[in-house]
Design an enzyme around this catalytic site. Structure first.
Site, mmCIF file in Angstrom:
data_model
loop_
_atom_site.group_PDB
_atom_site.id
_atom_site.type_symbol
_atom_site.label_atom_id
_atom_site.label_comp_id
_atom_site.label_asym_id
_atom_site.label_seq_id
_atom_site.Cartn_x
_atom_site.Cartn_y
_atom_site.Cartn_z
ATOM 1 N N GLY A 45 0.840 -1.218 0.000
ATOM 2 C CA GLY A 45 0.000 0.000 0.000
ATOM 3 C C GLY A 45 0.861 1.248 0.000
ATOM 4 O O GLY A 45 1.889 1.294 0.664
ATOM 5 N N ARG B 70 1.106 -5.068 -5.678
ATOM 6 C CA ARG B 70 1.298 -6.309 -4.928
ATOM 7 C C ARG B 70 1.659 -7.387 -5.958
ATOM 8 O O ARG B 70 1.101 -7.403 -7.058
ATOM 9 C CB ARG B 70 0.035 -6.665 -4.156
ATOM 10 N N ASP C 27 5.763 -5.074 6.059
ATOM 11 C CA ASP C 27 6.475 -6.306 6.417
ATOM 12 C C ASP C 27 6.433 -7.362 5.309
ATOM 13 O O ASP C 27 7.381 -8.132 5.160
ATOM 14 C CB ASP C 27 6.015 -6.865 7.768
ATOM 15 N N THR D 177 4.305 2.595 5.544
ATOM 16 C CA THR D 177 2.906 2.195 5.662
ATOM 17 C C THR D 177 2.242 3.111 6.681
ATOM 18 O O THR D 177 2.859 3.458 7.688
ATOM 19 C CB THR D 177 2.734 0.724 6.103
ATOM 20 N N ASP E 247 2.500 -0.628 11.827
ATOM 21 C CA ASP E 247 2.390 -1.983 12.381
ATOM 22 C C ASP E 247 3.636 -2.826 12.126
ATOM 23 O O ASP E 247 3.565 -4.051 12.105
ATOM 24 C CB ASP E 247 1.148 -2.677 11.800
ATOM 25 N N ARG F 24 -5.333 -1.878 9.051
ATOM 26 C CA ARG F 24 -5.396 -3.335 8.841
ATOM 27 C C ARG F 24 -5.775 -4.035 10.132
ATOM 28 O O ARG F 24 -6.867 -3.852 10.624
ATOM 29 C CB ARG F 24 -4.050 -3.833 8.290
HETATM 30 P P1 ADP Z 1 3.176 -4.683 2.777
HETATM 31 O O1 ADP Z 1 4.572 -4.689 2.266
HETATM 32 O O2 ADP Z 1 2.592 -3.312 2.881
HETATM 33 O O3 ADP Z 1 3.005 -5.531 4.009
HETATM 34 P P2 ADP Z 1 1.977 -6.772 1.223
HETATM 35 O O4 ADP Z 1 1.808 -7.707 2.361
HETATM 36 O O5 ADP Z 1 0.878 -6.648 0.229
HETATM 37 O O6 ADP Z 1 2.249 -5.288 1.658
HETATM 38 O O7 ADP Z 1 3.304 -7.206 0.489
HETATM 39 C C1 ADP Z 1 3.771 -6.495 -0.623
HETATM 40 C C2 ADP Z 1 4.447 -7.442 -1.567
HETATM 41 O O8 ADP Z 1 5.581 -8.046 -0.910
HETATM 42 C C3 ADP Z 1 3.618 -8.651 -2.006
HETATM 43 O O9 ADP Z 1 2.777 -8.360 -3.081
HETATM 44 C C4 ADP Z 1 4.690 -9.628 -2.407
HETATM 45 O O10 ADP Z 1 5.218 -9.283 -3.670
HETATM 46 C C5 ADP Z 1 5.764 -9.364 -1.367
HETATM 47 N N1 ADP Z 1 5.602 -10.333 -0.266
HETATM 48 C C6 ADP Z 1 4.629 -10.362 0.652
HETATM 49 N N2 ADP Z 1 4.767 -11.422 1.481
HETATM 50 C C7 ADP Z 1 5.865 -12.073 1.061
HETATM 51 C C8 ADP Z 1 6.550 -13.254 1.489
HETATM 52 N N3 ADP Z 1 6.106 -13.954 2.526
HETATM 53 N N4 ADP Z 1 7.657 -13.618 0.828
HETATM 54 C C9 ADP Z 1 8.102 -12.895 -0.216
HETATM 55 N N5 ADP Z 1 7.509 -11.784 -0.681
HETATM 56 C C10 ADP Z 1 6.414 -11.373 -0.056
HETATM 57 O O1 F6P Z 2 -1.481 -1.119 4.935
HETATM 58 C C1 F6P Z 2 -2.095 0.077 4.597
HETATM 59 C C2 F6P Z 2 -3.573 -0.127 4.393
HETATM 60 O O2 F6P Z 2 -4.150 1.107 4.002
HETATM 61 C C3 F6P Z 2 -4.317 -0.722 5.575
HETATM 62 O O3 F6P Z 2 -4.581 0.226 6.577
HETATM 63 C C4 F6P Z 2 -5.541 -1.282 4.897
HETATM 64 O O4 F6P Z 2 -6.073 -2.360 5.625
HETATM 65 C C5 F6P Z 2 -4.993 -1.756 3.586
HETATM 66 O O5 F6P Z 2 -3.794 -1.037 3.350
HETATM 67 C C6 F6P Z 2 -5.924 -1.566 2.435
HETATM 68 O O6 F6P Z 2 -5.281 -1.961 1.297
HETATM 69 P P1 F6P Z 2 -5.761 -1.693 -0.199
HETATM 70 O O7 F6P Z 2 -6.558 -0.478 -0.184
HETATM 71 O O8 F6P Z 2 -4.497 -1.489 -0.979
HETATM 72 O O9 F6P Z 2 -6.461 -2.899 -0.576
#
Ligand code: ADP
Ligand code: F6P
Length: 321
Positions: free
Chosen positions: A11, A72, A103, A125, A129, A171
């Site tokens: 995000g 993503r 994360d 973010t 978190d 989230r």
């Molecule tokens: P954030 O980084 O904000 O937590 P996401 O969880 O959507 O957002 O993760 C962003 C991107 O990071 C994912 O679309 C994927 O490409 C990569 N990613 C997420 N989880 C993993 C994982 N367990 N191992 C490797 N890459 C990951």
């Molecule tokens: O991690 C940022 C955040 O805005 C969260 O607060 C929310 O749950 C989530 O992303 C929403 O994600 P999206 O709008 O990209 O589906």
């Protein structure tokens, strides 16, 4: 390192641009080439990139969103995708990578580091978190947006003697909710981290409504992870008799011009990330500890547990009425 990359992932968050700018400018001033990879890991796999100049990042420090776009990338969750990412880095001569995200993005950065592309994560973010840092870029701006919106809701709730039930983002985390509840002078806050009792919340409302100098309008802040904000509002209305309306602030919280705090910390963190790569150090997350920018091993950082704002939550409760 002679050539590094930078990407934003997950995000978007206000202040990501300031971090991208800092990475680009710091890298260039240290004599490196800096490649901006577009749309996170998706763009890495698709070889979508721009060669960044100092001017490419002019005029973005004050802008929300991310000039590199974000996405993503499910493919990056398995090692096949990560190996493909390393092959692209090798092809483009990218020796190290700065990953700005949450994360999930750091897990990808850890995997890429483990197969020979040193990566440094910068927490971006609005949710705050991420376990190993006191602060994530975007958090301050998002909370300021919330209070601006809720102050407006207060005006209309007051005029109609209503209860405004406001859902804020985060989230699964209630960090935004607790701070915002204090800052807007809310009457209740509901988060996943602490048990809540709608009967007790309603009883407090009814008591003040019946008091001589009591309150007749209310703000209840609900963290999105709790879910069913509309059900909560209906129950509050049924239990108190006061008309209750739901507002979901939603994506408005992710946009807008970053605050001073977000711009300055993003710049400091971006600079620190480049200093690490300059020394050939990867597999690190840059964070804030005791108010100072520091770095920590990615796996170690992801394994940490973040304490909740328990004391602040108690302060909120004792000053709400
Ligand atoms: P954030 O980084 O904000 O937590 P996401 O969880 O959507 O957002 O993760 C962003 C991107 O990071 C994912 O679309 C994927 O490409 C990569 N990613 C997420 N989880 C993993 C994982 N367990 N191992 C490797 N890459 C990951
Ligand atoms: O991690 C940022 C955040 O805005 C969260 O607060 C929310 O749950 C989530 O992303 C929403 O994600 P999206 O709008 O990209 O589906």
């Amino acid at each position: 390192m002679k050539k590094i990359g930078v990407l934003t992932s997950g995000g978007d968050a206000p202040g990501m641009n300031a971090a991208v700018r800092a990475v680009a400018r710091a890298g260039i001033s240290k004599g490196m080439e800096v490649v901006g990879i577009q749309r996170g890991y998706v763009g890495l796999l698709n070889e979508e990139y721009v060669n960044m100049t100092a001017r490419y990042v002019s005029g973005i420090i004050q802008r929300g969103g991310t000039c590199l776009y974000t996405a993503r990338c499910p493919e990056f969750r398995n090692m096949e995708g990560v190996k493909k990412g390393k092959a692209v880095c090798d092809k483009l001569g990218i020796e190290g990578l700065v990953v700005i995200g949450g994360d999930g993005s750091f897990r990808g950065a850890g995997d890429l580091s483990s197969i020979g592309v040193p990566c440094v994560g910068i927490p971006g973010t609005i949710d705050n978190d991420i376990q190993c840092t006191e602060y994530t870029i975007g958090y301050d701006t998002a909370m300021n947006t919330c209070i601006e919106m809720i102050d407006k809701l207060r005006d209309t709730a007051q005029s109609h003697d209503r209860c405004s039930v406001v859902e804020v983002m985060g989230r699964k985390a209630g960090f935004i909710a607790v701070n915002v509840a204090i800052a807007v002078g809310a009457e209740a806050v509901i988060t996943l981290e602490r048990d809540y009792d709608l009967d007790a919340i309603a009883a407090r409302m009814v008591k003040t409504m019946n008091a001589k100098e009591g309150k007749h309008h209310f703000i209840i802040v609900v963290a999105e992870g709790v879910g069913q904000t509309d059900v909560i509002a209906r129950e509050i209305q049924d239990k108190t008799g006061i008309e209750s309306r739901v507002t979901v602030l939603g994506h408005v919280q992710r946009g807008g011009s970053p605050t001073l705090r977000d711009r300055v910390l993003a710049t400091e963190m971006g600079y620190h990330a480049v200093e690490l790569l300059e020394q050939g150090i990867g597999n690190r997350i840059v964070g804030l500890k005791d108010g100072k920018v520091y770095d920590i091993d990615i796996q170690e950082g992801l394994a940490m547990k973040k304490p909740f704002l328990d004391h602040r939550y108690d302060i909120f409760y004792d000053t709400a009425y």
